[in-house]
Design a protein around this motif. Structure first.
Motif: not given
Length: 234
Positions: A100-115, A117-128
């Protein structure tokens, strides 16, 4: 990659036999949905009242006209049931809750997004498609599950590295895309019957090239969000 495991809080509670084959996951979704006796109120969630906000990892599809067209067609047929349709610009695949916004700081969001980015798999497609449902929604089955599970696992790993591990592990993740939410307790049979008549519609291929870290909010009986970080895959 952790193996999927049974979880009574997930739907379906039991995982499918094969996460690589879209036909297997779709049949598994349908078997669970068509076996329901009763549907529950999606909005009767403790701690998630009107106006509630939380950060989530999601996949969003604001410019996918084929998905929007399929959603509108299904929603028109479902309309007599009185469900709450998801706005076409609000269609999404929920991946993981961050906090929640009251428990997660902007700095944590930055760190989370940065970490992440280095772990994400390649682009893919799925069928809906085809259409199925859960205890509280009518939703599209997705397949194959495998790339979505890998994505979830990477996001969970990134969250753990910054103290924001999701409560729901990848082993309990059941990918889906909701089109309408059920808003009261009711017998499931009429909904299952209507959905069964829409299962032959053609599938839509969804391209996944980025994941969105959003601030999700509940507005009455719908969800809206603001994208806080857009992280490109692989």
């Amino acid at each position: 990659m952790p193996l999927l495991s049974a979880d009574p809080a997930a739907f379906p509670a039991e995982p499918p036999a094969d996460t690589h084959d879209p036909a297997v996951t779709a049949a598994h979704d349908w078997a669970a949905f068509s076996a329901l006796d009763e549907m529950t109120d999606h909005w009767a969630r403790p701690g998630w009242s009107d106006g509630s906000r939380a950060y989530y990892w999601m996949l969003t599809f604001p410019d996918d006209q084929r998905l929007a067209t399929l959603a509108r067609l299904c929603q028109e047929k479902l309309a007599p049931l009185g469900l709450d349709p998801v706005p076409t610009d609000g269609l999404h695949i929920t991946l993981a809750r961050v906090g929640t916004p009251d428990a997660v700081t902007p700095g944590q969001l930055d760190s989370l997004a940065r970490d992440a980015e280095s772990l994400l798999p390649s682009a893919f497609s799925v069928r809906a498609m085809p259409l199925a449902g859960s205890r509280g929604a009518v939703r599209l089955s997705l397949g194959p599950w495998e790339p979505l599970l890998r994505l979830h696992h990477a996001l969970a790993k990134a969250g753990g590295s910054v103290g924001l591990a999701p409560k729901k592990p990848t082993s309990a993740f059941r990918p889906h895309l909701s089109l309408a939410y059920n808003n009261r307790r009711r017998p499931a049979a009429p909904v299952v019957e209507t959905v069964s008549g829409l299962r032959a519609l053609p599938a839509v291929e969804l391209s996944v090239s980025a994941v969105q870290l959003v601030e999700l909010r509940r507005e009455g009986r719908t969800y809206r969000w603001d994208v806080r970080r857009n992280v490109t895959l692989g």
